[in-house]
Motif scaffolding. Structure first.
Motif, mmCIF file in Angstrom:
data_model
loop_
_atom_site.group_PDB
_atom_site.id
_atom_site.type_symbol
_atom_site.label_atom_id
_atom_site.label_comp_id
_atom_site.label_asym_id
_atom_site.label_seq_id
_atom_site.Cartn_x
_atom_site.Cartn_y
_atom_site.Cartn_z
ATOM 1 N N GLU A 77 0.851 -1.212 0.000
ATOM 2 C CA GLU A 77 0.000 0.000 0.000
ATOM 3 C C GLU A 77 0.878 1.250 0.000
ATOM 4 O O GLU A 77 0.568 2.258 -0.621
ATOM 5 N N GLU A 78 1.993 1.210 0.733
ATOM 6 C CA GLU A 78 2.773 2.444 0.905
ATOM 7 C C GLU A 78 3.499 2.883 -0.369
ATOM 8 O O GLU A 78 3.715 4.075 -0.578
ATOM 9 N N GLY A 79 3.987 1.936 -1.143
ATOM 10 C CA GLY A 79 4.735 2.315 -2.350
ATOM 11 C C GLY A 79 6.076 2.946 -2.040
ATOM 12 O O GLY A 79 6.676 3.620 -2.865
ATOM 13 N N LEU A 243 2.069 14.636 -5.400
ATOM 14 C CA LEU A 243 1.145 15.774 -5.528
ATOM 15 C C LEU A 243 -0.255 15.307 -5.142
ATOM 16 O O LEU A 243 -0.705 14.244 -5.584
ATOM 17 N N ARG A 244 -0.917 16.083 -4.270
ATOM 18 C CA ARG A 244 -2.281 15.695 -3.834
ATOM 19 C C ARG A 244 -3.192 16.924 -3.900
ATOM 20 O O ARG A 244 -2.749 18.052 -3.627
ATOM 21 N N HIS A 245 -4.466 16.671 -4.198
ATOM 22 C CA HIS A 245 -5.459 17.748 -4.157
ATOM 23 C C HIS A 245 -6.856 17.130 -4.186
ATOM 24 O O HIS A 245 -7.072 16.119 -4.867
ATOM 25 N N ALA A 310 -4.721 11.250 3.239
ATOM 26 C CA ALA A 310 -3.864 10.124 2.823
ATOM 27 C C ALA A 310 -4.662 9.236 1.886
ATOM 28 O O ALA A 310 -5.887 9.153 1.982
ATOM 29 N N PHE A 311 -3.951 8.550 0.977
ATOM 30 C CA PHE A 311 -4.699 7.562 0.177
ATOM 31 C C PHE A 311 -4.695 6.231 0.941
ATOM 32 O O PHE A 311 -3.923 6.036 1.880
ATOM 33 N N HIS A 312 -5.619 5.355 0.544
ATOM 34 C CA HIS A 312 -5.767 4.052 1.210
ATOM 35 C C HIS A 312 -6.234 3.021 0.186
ATOM 36 O O HIS A 312 -6.743 3.383 -0.876
HETATM 37 O O1 HGY Z 1 0.836 8.086 1.182
HETATM 38 C C1 HGY Z 1 -0.260 7.835 1.670
HETATM 39 O O2 HGY Z 1 -1.198 8.610 1.610
HETATM 40 C C2 HGY Z 1 -0.459 6.536 2.428
HETATM 41 O O3 HGY Z 1 -0.145 6.752 3.779
HETATM 42 N N1 HGY Z 1 0.339 5.478 1.900
#
Ligand code: HGY
Ligand code: MN
Ligand code: MN
Length: 364
Positions: A77-79, A243-245, A310-312
Motif C-alpha cells: 500500500e505504501e509504495g 502531488l495531492r489535491h 492520505a490515500f488508502h
Molecule cells: O501516502 C499515503 O497517503 C499513504 O499513507 N500510503
C-alpha cells in the motif's frame, strides 16, 4: 481462530470466516501491513488487526452471518520501496493489470516482479485464490479501519472519523541527466551539473504548486544522486514528486504542468519525467457512510464526517463495491514517523465500530 487462509497472485492475504450461505459475496475488512522506512506502529497494521478482532468478536459472540467475512492485508500500500502504492488493491479492483509494476525497482535495483515471485514462493504452502474482480467476483462491501494520520479528530475531541472520500494523488519520478566532472578542476561554465539543475527544477515546481489556501500537497521526499561523491559533480539526480489535491481539475492542471516546469528549469542537463501513479479524488458509498455513523452513535461515540488526505486501499475497492473507512485519532496528527500514536481506548472504540458495521453488512 478457525479462519481459512488464502493468498492471490499479488500476495494479498485473506482470512475467511464462513457465513451460512457460501454462495453470497463476502464482506471484506482490512488494510495493509507494509510501512514507511521511519513509519509508526499503527498506519495500516492496526486496520488489519482491528478486522481480525472484529471477526473474532463476531464469532465469540455466537453471531452467525449470512455472508462470509474476509480479513484482508493488501500488498504494497505504501509504495515506499516499490512505487506506486496500493499495488495489491489496484490489481484486485482491476484498476491496473497485475503485471503492471513488475519492472518497478527499489534503490538496490531489485524488481517488484522478482521480489513478488520470491515472496509467493515462500508462501507456496498457502492456498491460492483468484485475483479479485480480475479472476473472481467483487466483494459485497469493504470497510477499512485506519488511523487518521492528521490532527482533526484529536483537535475536535471526536472519537470516530466517518470518512467521506479520499483526495486525489499523482506521483512522478524525475531524472536529471548531466555529466560528472572533477569538483576542483571543472570550470562552472563548462559543467552539466545535475544537482544544480535539479535545484532549479524543484524551485520551479514549488512556484507551480504554490497555494495560498494551503490545500495543495506537494512533496519531494526522495532524492538519489549519482555518483553521490562530495568532490564529483553530480551526473544524475532522480527525485520523487508526490502531488495531492481534493479537486480533480486542479490535480489534473498542476500534474499536467509538471513536465513543462521541469524542462523549463534545465540549463545544461536533460530531464525525463515519468508518471508513476494517478488516482482521482474518490467518494465512498453513502450507505456505508451512514452505516458507520449509525454504529458509532449506537456505541455512544462522537463521530464526524471527514475526507482523507492520505490515500488508502479503500480508494481502489470503491469502484468495485460499496466501500467506506473508519478513522481513529492520531496524537498530534503525526504519522509516517516513529512517534505515531493512538491510545488503546481509541483503538478499541474504532474496533467496536468496525465489528458492529461488519456484522451488520454480513447479514444484509
Ligand atoms: O501516502 C499515503 O497517503 C499513504 O499513507 N500510503
Ligand atoms: Mn496506511
Ligand atoms: Mn502510510
Amino acid at each position: 481462530l478457525g479462519l481459512a487462509v488464502s493468498i492471490d497472485r499479488m500476495a494479498n492475504l485473506f482470512l475467511r470466516l464462513e457465513g451460512t450461505d457460501p454462495t453470497l459475496q463476502p464482506v471484506l475488512a482490512g488494510s495493509h501491513m507494509d510501512s514507511q522506512p521511519s513509519g509508526g506502529r499503527f498506519d495500516g497494521i492496526w486496520g488489519v488487526i482491528a478486522a481480525l478482532e472484529a471477526v473474532q468478536a463476531v464469532r465469540d459472540a455466537g453471531v452467525t452471518t449470512r455472508r462470509a467475512v474476509e480479513v484482508v492485508a493488501w500488498t504494497n500500500e505504501e509504495g515506499s520501496r516499490f512505487a506506486p502504492g496500493c499495488m495489491g488493491s489496484m490489481a484486485f479492483g482491476a484498476a491496473q493489470p497485475p503485471d503492471a509494476w513488475n519492472a518497478s525497482t527499489d534503490t538496490d535495483g531489485l524488481s517488484f516482479g522478482a521480489e513478488l515471485a520470491a515472496h509467493l514462493d515462500a508462501e507456496r504452502d498457502l492456498p491460492r485464490r483468484p485475483l479479485g474482480v480480475v479472476e473472481g467476483t467483487a466483494p459485497f462491501a469493504y470497510v477499512e479501519a485506519h488511523i487518521e494520520q492528521g490532527p482533526r479528530l484529536e483537535a475536535e475531541g471526536v472519537d470516530i472519523g466517518v470518512v467521506t472520500g479520499i483526495q486525489g494523488a499523482r506521483w512522478f519520478t524525475v531524472e536529471v541527466l548531466g555529466r560528472s566532472d572533477h569538483a576542483g578542476t571543472a570550470p562552472l561554465s563548462l559543467r552539466k551539473d545535475a544537482m544544480q539543475d535539479t535545484v532549479r527544477a524543484i524551485t520551479a515546481l514549488n512556484a507551480l504548486m504554490a497555494d495560498p489556501a494551503d490545500v495543495t500537497r506537494f512533496t519531494v521526499g526522495r532524492v538519489e544522486v549519482s555518483p553521490n561523491s562530495s568532490n564529483s559533480v553530480a551526473e544524475r539526480v532522480r527525485f520523487s514528486i508526490d502531488l495531492r489535491h481534493p479537486d480533480a481539475a486542479v490535480l489534473r492542471a498542476k500534474g499536467d504542468a509538471v513536465a513543462a516546469a521541469v524542462a523549463g528549469a534545465m540549463t545544461t542537463c536533460a530531464a525525463t519525467v515519468v508518471e508513476r501513479f494517478n488516482a482521482d479524488p474518490s467518494v465512498f458509498a453513502p450507505g456505508i457512510i451512514a452505516t458507520i455513523e449509525a454504529a458509532a452513535a449506537r456505541l455512544g461515540l462522537r463521530s464526524v464526517r471527514m475526507p482523507s488526505g492520505a490515500f488508502h486501499d479503500a480508494r481502489f475497492l470503491a469502484p468495485v463495491c460499496p466501500a467506506g473507512m473508519i478513522f481513529v485519532p492520531s496524537r498530534g496528527g503525526i504519522s509516517h514517523h516513529p512517534s505515531e500514536y493512538t491510545s488503546p481506548a481509541q483503538l478499541a472504540a474504532g474496533t467496536r465500530v468496525l465489528a458492529s458495521v461488519v456484522a451488520e453488512l454480513a447479514n444484509r
